[in-house]
Scaffold this motif. Structure first.
Motif, PDB file in Angstrom:
ATOM      1  N   VAL A 181       0.803  -1.242   0.021  1.00 25.94           N
ATOM      2  CA  VAL A 181       0.129  -0.398   0.399  1.00 25.94           C
ATOM      3  C   VAL A 181       0.974   0.929   0.265  1.00 25.94           C
ATOM      4  CG1 VAL A 181      -1.552   1.136   1.301  1.00 25.94           C
ATOM      5  CG2 VAL A 181      -1.787  -1.140   1.596  1.00 25.94           C
ATOM      6  N   GLU A 182       1.707   1.044   0.922  1.00 28.81           N
ATOM      7  CA  GLU A 182       2.918   2.725   1.153  1.00 28.81           C
ATOM      8  C   GLU A 182       3.687   2.835  -0.388  1.00 28.81           C
ATOM      9  OE1 GLU A 182       5.491   1.818   4.248  1.00 28.81           O
ATOM     10  OE2 GLU A 182       3.810   2.164   5.754  1.00 28.81           O
ATOM     11  N   THR A 183       4.066   1.665  -1.086  1.00 30.69           N
ATOM     12  CA  THR A 183       4.457   1.431  -2.343  1.00 30.69           C
ATOM     13  C   THR A 183       3.073   2.326  -3.937  1.00 30.69           C
ATOM     14  OG1 THR A 183       5.695  -0.346  -2.557  1.00 30.69           O
ATOM     15  CG2 THR A 183       5.570   0.534  -4.550  1.00 30.69           C
ATOM     16  N   LEU A 184       2.520   2.154  -3.819  1.00 30.15           N
ATOM     17  CA  LEU A 184       0.974   1.944  -4.432  1.00 30.15           C
ATOM     18  C   LEU A 184       0.809   3.842  -3.868  1.00 30.15           C
ATOM     19  CD1 LEU A 184      -1.001  -0.646  -4.709  1.00 30.15           C
ATOM     20  CD2 LEU A 184       0.239  -0.244  -6.962  1.00 30.15           C
ATOM     21  N   PHE A 185       0.820   3.805  -2.877  1.00 30.34           N
ATOM     22  CA  PHE A 185       0.638   5.232  -2.630  1.00 30.34           C
ATOM     23  C   PHE A 185       1.533   6.140  -2.083  1.00 30.34           C
ATOM     24  CE2 PHE A 185      -3.448   3.663  -1.762  1.00 30.34           C
ATOM     25  CZ  PHE A 185      -4.405   3.905  -2.165  1.00 30.34           C
ATOM     26  N   ALA A 186       2.872   6.279  -2.954  1.00 32.48           N
ATOM     27  CA  ALA A 186       4.131   6.612  -2.599  1.00 32.48           C
ATOM     28  C   ALA A 186       4.494   7.383  -0.908  1.00 32.48           C
ATOM     29  CB  ALA A 186       3.604   8.041  -3.360  1.00 32.48           C
ATOM     30  N   TRP A 187       3.821   6.575  -0.444  1.00 32.72           N
ATOM     31  CA  TRP A 187       3.669   7.034   1.084  1.00 32.72           C
ATOM     32  C   TRP A 187       5.264   6.589   1.887  1.00 32.72           C
ATOM     33  CZ3 TRP A 187      -1.089   8.694   3.289  1.00 32.72           C
ATOM     34  CH2 TRP A 187      -0.501   9.062   4.995  1.00 32.72           C
ATOM     35  N   PRO A 188       6.104   7.274   2.401  1.00 32.52           N
ATOM     36  CA  PRO A 188       7.862   7.516   3.005  1.00 32.52           C
ATOM     37  C   PRO A 188       7.492   6.415   4.388  1.00 32.52           C
ATOM     38  CG  PRO A 188       6.727   9.054   3.363  1.00 32.52           C
ATOM     39  CD  PRO A 188       5.583   8.671   2.342  1.00 32.52           C
ATOM     40  N   GLY A 189       6.503   5.664   3.916  1.00 33.54           N
ATOM     41  CA  GLY A 189       6.850   4.874   5.839  1.00 33.54           C
ATOM     42  C   GLY A 189       7.797   3.250   5.533  1.00 33.54           C
ATOM     43  N   MET A 190       7.951   2.654   6.902  1.00 30.61           N
ATOM     44  CA  MET A 190       8.893   2.046   7.108  1.00 30.61           C
ATOM     45  C   MET A 190       7.985   0.218   5.831  1.00 30.61           C
ATOM     46  SD  MET A 190      10.183   2.162   9.295  1.00 30.61           S
ATOM     47  CE  MET A 190      11.218   0.677   9.990  1.00 30.61           C
ATOM     48  N   GLY A 191       7.091   0.006   5.352  1.00 25.88           N
ATOM     49  CA  GLY A 191       6.342  -0.344   4.585  1.00 25.88           C
ATOM     50  C   GLY A 191       7.598  -0.343   3.102  1.00 25.88           C
ATOM     51  N   ARG A 192       7.571   1.242   2.661  1.00 21.99           N
ATOM     52  CA  ARG A 192       7.905   1.298   1.440  1.00 21.99           C
ATOM     53  C   ARG A 192       9.873   1.433   1.779  1.00 21.99           C
ATOM     54  NH1 ARG A 192       7.469   6.827  -1.771  1.00 21.99           N
ATOM     55  NH2 ARG A 192       8.516   6.531  -3.401  1.00 21.99           N
ATOM     56  N   TYR A 193       9.969   1.890   3.185  1.00 24.25           N
ATOM     57  CA  TYR A 193      11.832   1.559   3.014  1.00 24.25           C
ATOM     58  C   TYR A 193      12.381   0.014   2.915  1.00 24.25           C
ATOM     59  CZ  TYR A 193      15.567   1.741   5.881  1.00 24.25           C
ATOM     60  OH  TYR A 193      16.303   0.983   6.682  1.00 24.25           O
ATOM     61  N   ALA A 194      10.624  -0.779   3.560  1.00 22.40           N
ATOM     62  CA  ALA A 194      11.552  -1.993   3.789  1.00 22.40           C
ATOM     63  C   ALA A 194      11.543  -2.404   1.883  1.00 22.40           C
ATOM     64  CB  ALA A 194      10.558  -3.090   4.257  1.00 22.40           C
ATOM     65  N   GLY A 200      17.274  -3.123  -3.555  1.00 22.39           N
ATOM     66  CA  GLY A 200      18.254  -2.806  -3.526  1.00 22.39           C
ATOM     67  C   GLY A 200      19.318  -4.104  -2.588  1.00 22.39           C
ATOM     68  N   ASN A 201      18.624  -4.537  -2.542  1.00 22.35           N
ATOM     69  CA  ASN A 201      19.069  -5.625  -1.529  1.00 22.35           C
ATOM     70  C   ASN A 201      20.614  -5.333  -0.533  1.00 22.35           C
ATOM     71  OD1 ASN A 201      18.911  -8.077  -3.624  1.00 22.35           O
ATOM     72  ND2 ASN A 201      20.219  -7.191  -5.311  1.00 22.35           N
ATOM     73  N   ASP A 202      19.206  -4.041   0.022  1.00 25.42           N
ATOM     74  CA  ASP A 202      20.763  -3.957   1.727  1.00 25.42           C
ATOM     75  C   ASP A 202      20.040  -4.879   2.641  1.00 25.42           C
ATOM     76  OD1 ASP A 202      21.219  -2.413   3.658  1.00 25.42           O
ATOM     77  OD2 ASP A 202      20.303  -0.014   2.842  1.00 25.42           O
ATOM     78  N   TYR A 203      20.620  -5.774   3.176  1.00 25.22           N
ATOM     79  CA  TYR A 203      20.053  -6.342   3.888  1.00 25.22           C
ATOM     80  C   TYR A 203      20.360  -6.125   5.526  1.00 25.22           C
ATOM     81  CZ  TYR A 203      20.989 -10.219  -0.551  1.00 25.22           C
ATOM     82  OH  TYR A 203      20.966 -10.577  -1.124  1.00 25.22           O
ATOM     83  N   PRO A 204      21.517  -4.997   5.742  1.00 22.72           N
ATOM     84  CA  PRO A 204      20.934  -4.294   6.854  1.00 22.72           C
ATOM     85  C   PRO A 204      19.651  -4.197   7.233  1.00 22.72           C
ATOM     86  CG  PRO A 204      23.356  -4.546   6.128  1.00 22.72           C
ATOM     87  CD  PRO A 204      21.963  -4.620   5.240  1.00 22.72           C
ATOM     88  N   ALA A 205      18.954  -2.600   6.695  1.00 23.82           N
ATOM     89  CA  ALA A 205      18.474  -2.530   6.905  1.00 23.82           C
ATOM     90  C   ALA A 205      17.183  -3.656   6.431  1.00 23.82           C
ATOM     91  CB  ALA A 205      17.648  -1.491   4.703  1.00 23.82           C
ATOM     92  N   VAL A 206      17.016  -4.862   5.838  1.00 22.23           N
ATOM     93  CA  VAL A 206      15.943  -4.980   5.978  1.00 22.23           C
ATOM     94  C   VAL A 206      15.648  -6.277   6.563  1.00 22.23           C
ATOM     95  CG1 VAL A 206      15.338  -8.222   4.867  1.00 22.23           C
ATOM     96  CG2 VAL A 206      16.079  -5.937   3.264  1.00 22.23           C
ATOM     97  N   GLN A 207      17.223  -6.615   7.889  1.00 22.81           N
ATOM     98  CA  GLN A 207      16.916  -6.787   8.765  1.00 22.81           C
ATOM     99  C   GLN A 207      16.700  -6.171   9.776  1.00 22.81           C
ATOM    100  OE1 GLN A 207      21.855  -8.294   9.292  1.00 22.81           O
ATOM    101  NE2 GLN A 207      21.141 -10.367   8.546  1.00 22.81           N
ATOM    102  N   GLY A 208      16.917  -5.058   9.662  1.00 24.85           N
ATOM    103  CA  GLY A 208      16.579  -3.660  11.042  1.00 24.85           C
ATOM    104  C   GLY A 208      14.980  -3.311  10.965  1.00 24.85           C
ATOM    105  N   PHE A 209      14.117  -3.685   9.367  1.00 22.41           N
ATOM    106  CA  PHE A 209      12.486  -3.565   9.788  1.00 22.41           C
ATOM    107  C   PHE A 209      12.265  -4.975  10.057  1.00 22.41           C
ATOM    108  CE2 PHE A 209       8.998  -5.374   6.976  1.00 22.41           C
ATOM    109  CZ  PHE A 209       8.069  -4.157   6.894  1.00 22.41           C
ATOM    110  N   ILE A 210      12.898  -5.618  10.063  1.00 19.07           N
ATOM    111  CA  ILE A 210      12.629  -7.127  10.349  1.00 19.07           C
ATOM    112  C   ILE A 210      12.661  -7.248  12.316  1.00 19.07           C
ATOM    113  CG2 ILE A 210      13.087  -9.914  10.465  1.00 19.07           C
ATOM    114  CD1 ILE A 210      13.390  -9.729   7.991  1.00 19.07           C
TER     115      ILE A 210
END
Length: 237
Positions: A181-194, A200-210
């Protein structure tokens, strides 16, 4: 987080009374509407509902602002205190930002709440029907207690325990569903960040979101356990 929390609050305010009403008026039009919504909320994909609402409410009817984030391009964001724009705008007494943030929330909140109302209404209806069929409810009615008191004083309190558990589960579902939903609505939230981190294969960021989602999930379950213990002291044992 703000998007998910507001959607969850709206889903609880709509889904629980709808499920309870459907159980009390079993077989009525309210009961039929509850069951149709429960099926539609599960069957319709979130991305499809999002695209339909954007096309109708923004492109065709011009009822909502463009789905381009949390604030309009000409609105200055308030100083960050909590990270929730609605609260920060109210604290700063910036009513223009508050109104714009509320309008930007309408469509994404409606999409997430629609997906969450279905399981809440379904479990509330089923739980209420089970409680209304118990012997102590029949005994209470045989003593002449008014039906409204039976429902709201005796039955609803016991019927809420499974609903509270479902609220915690659905909140976790919304945290995951907010990525799309955040991707579709260009919403700068945690979901879009994940989503960007995964792309971008940013594994530390993915682990932080999890880790963040896990902590939030655990906190929600602890709060649900505390409220359940208040409603039914037997849970404490």
């Amino acid at each position: 987080m703000e998007l998910t929390t507001v959607a969850m609050l709206l889903a609880v305010l709509l889904g629980v009374p709808l499920g309870v009403w459907g159980a009390v008026r079993q077989g009525s039009w309210v009961d039929h509407v509850t069951r149709v919504l429960a099926v539609a909320g599960v069957a319709l994909p979130v991305f499809w509902v999002s695209l339909v609402l954007i096309y109708l409410c923004f492109y065709r009817w011009h009822l909502v602002p463009p789905p381009m984030g949390r604030l309009g391009a000409l609105v200055t964001p308030p100083p960050t205190v909590t990270g929730f724009l609605l609260i920060d705008s109210a604290l700063a007494r910036d009513w223009a930002a508050l109104g714009d943030a509320a309008r930007q929330l309408i469509l994404p909140v409606a999409v997430l709440a629609f997906a969450a109302v279905a399981p809440l209404a379904r479990i509330a209806r089923t739980s209420m029907l089970d409680v209304l069929a118990t012997p102590y409810i029949r005994a209470t009615r045989s003593l002449g207690v008014p039906w409204r008191s039976v429902v709201w004083t005796y039955a609803l309190r016991n019927a809420m325990l499974p609903v509270l558990t479902m609220v915690a589960i659905v909140y976790g579902f919304l945290l995951g569903g907010s990525v799309l939903v955040e991707t579709l609505f260009a919403w700068p939230g945690m979901g879009r960040y994940a989503f960007n981190a995964i792309s971008g294969n940013d594994y530390p960021a993915v682990q932080g979101f999890i880790l963040y989602a896990t902590v939030v999930y655990l906190v929600i379950f602890v709060l649900v356990d505390l409220v359940s213990a208040l409603l039914d002291p037997r849970v404490q044992t």
